[in-house]
Write a protein that holds these residues in place. Structure first.
Motif, short mmCIF file in Angstrom:
data_model
loop_
_atom_site.label_atom_id
_atom_site.label_comp_id
_atom_site.label_asym_id
_atom_site.label_seq_id
_atom_site.Cartn_x
_atom_site.Cartn_y
_atom_site.Cartn_z
N VAL A 143 -10.21 -15.68 12.44
CA VAL A 143 -9.11 -15.86 11.48
C VAL A 143 -7.77 -15.56 12.13
CG1 VAL A 143 -9.29 -13.49 10.62
CG2 VAL A 143 -8.24 -15.26 9.20
N GLU A 144 -6.78 -16.40 11.85
CA GLU A 144 -5.42 -16.16 12.31
C GLU A 144 -4.58 -15.71 11.11
OE1 GLU A 144 -3.62 -19.27 14.49
OE2 GLU A 144 -5.24 -19.41 15.96
N VAL A 145 -4.13 -14.47 11.14
CA VAL A 145 -3.37 -13.91 10.03
C VAL A 145 -1.90 -14.26 10.20
CG1 VAL A 145 -2.78 -11.83 8.77
CG2 VAL A 145 -5.01 -12.01 9.89
N SER A 146 -1.31 -14.91 9.20
CA SER A 146 0.12 -15.21 9.23
C SER A 146 0.88 -14.04 8.61
CB SER A 146 0.40 -16.49 8.44
OG SER A 146 -0.26 -17.60 9.02
N SER A 147 1.98 -13.64 9.25
CA SER A 147 2.70 -12.48 8.75
C SER A 147 4.19 -12.59 9.01
CB SER A 147 2.16 -11.20 9.42
OG SER A 147 2.36 -11.25 10.83
N GLY A 148 4.95 -11.76 8.32
CA GLY A 148 6.39 -11.70 8.48
C GLY A 148 6.90 -10.37 7.97
N THR A 149 8.15 -10.06 8.21
CA THR A 149 8.72 -8.79 7.79
C THR A 149 10.07 -8.99 7.12
OG1 THR A 149 9.83 -8.40 9.91
CG2 THR A 149 7.59 -7.54 9.67
N ALA A 150 10.47 -8.00 6.34
CA ALA A 150 11.79 -7.97 5.72
C ALA A 150 12.11 -6.51 5.43
CB ALA A 150 11.83 -8.78 4.43
N GLY A 162 11.89 1.29 4.11
CA GLY A 162 12.07 0.06 3.36
C GLY A 162 11.56 -1.18 4.08
N ARG A 163 10.94 -1.01 5.22
CA ARG A 163 10.37 -2.15 5.96
C ARG A 163 9.16 -2.69 5.18
NH1 ARG A 163 9.60 -4.33 11.25
NH2 ARG A 163 7.44 -4.99 11.61
N ALA A 164 9.19 -3.98 4.88
CA ALA A 164 8.10 -4.62 4.15
C ALA A 164 7.40 -5.62 5.06
CB ALA A 164 8.63 -5.32 2.90
N GLU A 165 6.08 -5.54 5.12
CA GLU A 165 5.28 -6.45 5.94
C GLU A 165 4.47 -7.35 5.01
OE1 GLU A 165 2.91 -3.98 8.44
OE2 GLU A 165 4.64 -2.89 9.25
N PHE A 166 4.50 -8.64 5.28
CA PHE A 166 3.82 -9.63 4.43
C PHE A 166 2.71 -10.30 5.24
CE2 PHE A 166 8.15 -9.10 3.06
CZ PHE A 166 8.09 -9.08 1.67
N TYR A 167 1.51 -10.33 4.68
CA TYR A 167 0.35 -10.95 5.33
C TYR A 167 -0.26 -11.97 4.37
CZ TYR A 167 0.70 -6.91 8.45
OH TYR A 167 1.16 -5.94 9.32
N GLY A 172 2.79 7.23 3.88
CA GLY A 172 3.98 6.81 3.16
C GLY A 172 4.09 5.32 2.95
N TYR A 173 3.00 4.59 3.13
CA TYR A 173 3.00 3.15 2.89
C TYR A 173 2.44 2.83 1.51
CZ TYR A 173 4.32 1.35 7.49
OH TYR A 173 5.02 1.00 8.63
N PHE A 174 3.08 1.89 0.85
CA PHE A 174 2.61 1.35 -0.42
C PHE A 174 2.04 -0.04 -0.14
CE2 PHE A 174 3.04 -1.38 -4.07
CZ PHE A 174 2.66 -0.59 -5.15
N TYR A 175 0.84 -0.32 -0.68
CA TYR A 175 0.17 -1.59 -0.45
C TYR A 175 -0.06 -2.33 -1.77
CZ TYR A 175 -1.00 0.43 4.11
OH TYR A 175 -0.92 1.01 5.36
N ALA A 176 0.10 -3.63 -1.74
CA ALA A 176 -0.23 -4.49 -2.88
C ALA A 176 -1.06 -5.66 -2.34
CB ALA A 176 1.01 -5.00 -3.58
#
Length: 251
Positions: A176-183, A140-145, A70-74
């Motif tokens: 590599v250090e992946v920067s991420s956040g959520t909304a 509706g949780r969105a994860e940004f990388y 059920g995840y959508f990826y872009a």
């Protein structure tokens, strides 16, 4: 078939959940029907690309896809430089990342695998920026990388915010250090991703367009603002990708 459809309504009533149409697997001696919960949200996406001046190929590659959970990826990857060399690097990164995620790899593990692949690639330096958004269509949780990628604009409940992290592109360092956040996003919210062909001075046009865009034709919005930004840029310009994600109700 009628029995399968009837079972769907019974299961839905028992569980108190809306269900999608069943996935039917036909074996020799029996039929298996898989019922999945109907997601709360649907992501409508549209992307536009422009090549750098004088180039036949875009050094940017983007894709959107869904997994079985059920995840959508872009994803947008911008290869170092322009032209065919950059196109090969970004295409390699995007295709490998999509395969790994669909195979069940966690996002951080998949990104690290792509980074290792780019470093081990023979020949000249092969690096790409990475911009990835993963949206849970149930919550509706969105994860940004981000790895060296341009800022993302997020419009939530009518308010626009810039989301960006300081990070290095993939294919440069082994660790590599992946920067991420959520909304958390909901119906009517919009996410706009772009490669660094969209300059800092172009962002005011993008923000103004996003401010007045509430609902409607996502493809038309993306195409129109992409043309406006490109036409305002100098003749010598970079590869340019714009990708819009609009959150709607899954009917």
């Amino acid at each position: 078939i009628k029995a399968i459809e009837s079972a769907k309504y019974r299961f839905s009533a028992i569980s108190g959940r809306a269900l999608n149409k069943p996935e039917i697997e036909d074996f020799e001696s029996y039929i298996r029907a898989i019922y999945r919960e109907k997601p709360e949200y649907k992501v409508i996406s549209s992307g536009v690309q422009f090549n750098a001046s004088g180039e036949k190929y875009s050094g940017d590659t983007y894709t959107t896809f869904e997994d079985s959970k059920g995840y959508f990826y872009a994803i947008i990857c911008d290869g170092m430089g322009t032209g065919s060399k950059a196109a090969v690097a970004s295409s390699l990164a995007v295709n490998l990342l999509e395969k790994l995620i669909k195979a069940g790899f966690g996002i951080n593990s998949a990104i690290n695998t792509v980074n290792t692949s780019l470093i081990s690639k023979s020949g000249d330096e092969c690096s790409v920026t990475l911009d990835l958004v993963a949206i849970d269509s149930y919550t509706g949780r969105a994860e940004f990388y981000k790895c060296g990628a341009q800022d993302t604009l997020v419009k939530r409940r009518g308010k626009i915010s810039d989301l960006g992290f300081d990070s290095l592109p993939l294919g440069i360092l082994s660790g590599v250090e992946v920067s991420s956040g959520t909304a958390t996003v909901s119906v009517g919210d919009v996410i706009v991703m772009c490669s660094d062909g969209v300059r800092e001075e172009d962002f005011w046009q993008l923000r103004n367009a996003l401010k007045v865009f509430c609902s409607g034709n996502v493809k038309e919005f993306t195409t129109d603002i992409a043309k406006v930004i490109r036409n305002s840029q100098p003749p010598k310009n970079d590869d340019f990708t714009l990708l819009t994600l609009a959150i709607s109700k899954d009917l």
